[in-house]
Design a protein around this motif. Sequence first.
Motif, PDB file in Angstrom:
ATOM      1  N   ARG A  45      39.901  45.205  33.479  1.00  9.31           N
ATOM      2  CA  ARG A  45      39.494  44.587  34.740  1.00  9.31           C
ATOM      3  C   ARG A  45      40.305  45.072  35.939  1.00  9.31           C
ATOM      4  N   VAL A  46      41.254  45.970  35.720  1.00  8.47           N
ATOM      5  CA  VAL A  46      42.090  46.470  36.808  1.00  8.47           C
ATOM      6  C   VAL A  46      41.252  47.304  37.778  1.00  8.47           C
ATOM      7  N   THR A  47      41.433  47.042  39.074  1.00  9.32           N
ATOM      8  CA  THR A  47      40.762  47.807  40.122  1.00  9.32           C
ATOM      9  C   THR A  47      41.800  48.299  41.127  1.00  9.32           C
ATOM     10  N   GLU A  48      41.362  49.113  42.075  1.00  9.10           N
ATOM     11  CA  GLU A  48      42.261  49.607  43.121  1.00  9.10           C
ATOM     12  C   GLU A  48      42.896  48.463  43.892  1.00  9.10           C
ATOM     13  N   ALA A  49      42.171  47.354  44.023  1.00 13.95           N
ATOM     14  CA  ALA A  49      42.690  46.199  44.765  1.00 13.95           C
ATOM     15  C   ALA A  49      43.924  45.603  44.098  1.00 13.95           C
ATOM     16  N   ASP A  50      44.105  45.848  42.803  1.00 13.39           N
ATOM     17  CA  ASP A  50      45.259  45.294  42.091  1.00 13.39           C
ATOM     18  C   ASP A  50      46.553  46.035  42.392  1.00 13.39           C
ATOM     19  N   LEU A  51      46.480  47.276  42.841  1.00  9.85           N
ATOM     20  CA  LEU A  51      47.702  48.053  43.073  1.00  9.85           C
ATOM     21  C   LEU A  51      48.660  47.382  44.047  1.00  9.85           C
TER      22      LEU A  51
END
Length: 206
Positions: A45-51
């Motif tokens: 579920r990791v996306t760029e928004a998580d960085l």
Amino acid sequence: MELAHYSDFAVRLVNTEEPARGKDSLTSVEVVRELFGAASQMARRVTEADLPRFRAVRTRLRAVFALADEGDHTGAVDLLNSLLLEFPVSPQISGHDILDEDGRPRWHMHLADHSSNATTGYAAICAMGLAFHLTGFGADRLGLCQAPPCRNAYLDTSTNRSRRYCSDRCATRANVAAYRARKRLEADRTGRTAENIQESVTPGDR
């Protein structure tokens, strides 16, 4: 799985950054997914928004280790409590995936994932893992590597609370540096002693 095991997740995240060296390996979705391990459902579920969210949590977790390392255990606990409040967990009993020699489940506590995003789930298991480690072993068991410029986080599991370095490599490097420093000091002292003896000799004795 013992809940204190989840404290390793915090160490993994904190050590993606080396502030003294200006290095940060938390630069892609793939790197974040590796923190979870290959079998984690949350990793998918990791996306760029998580960085940026992971970097923000990392800063707060490093502060917990830093305060504990400095001896401010109350401050470390206060920061950890704020993380626990912000990222609550859902503990559940599990065991169907681990059987004993008789084929019966080995019941154990597990942190279930009902989080809204990958960062929330990861932060929750980090905070709970550190909480169990701290209350089970002591706040002085959280530290930062004493071999400059490393400063990686570590969990001290030694029997005599003697750990000061994140790895054998850093321990060896620190020991070598200390040995060389002692040798330089001895050489300086020997040189100064020789100079003093030379200066104490009178002109008639020369």
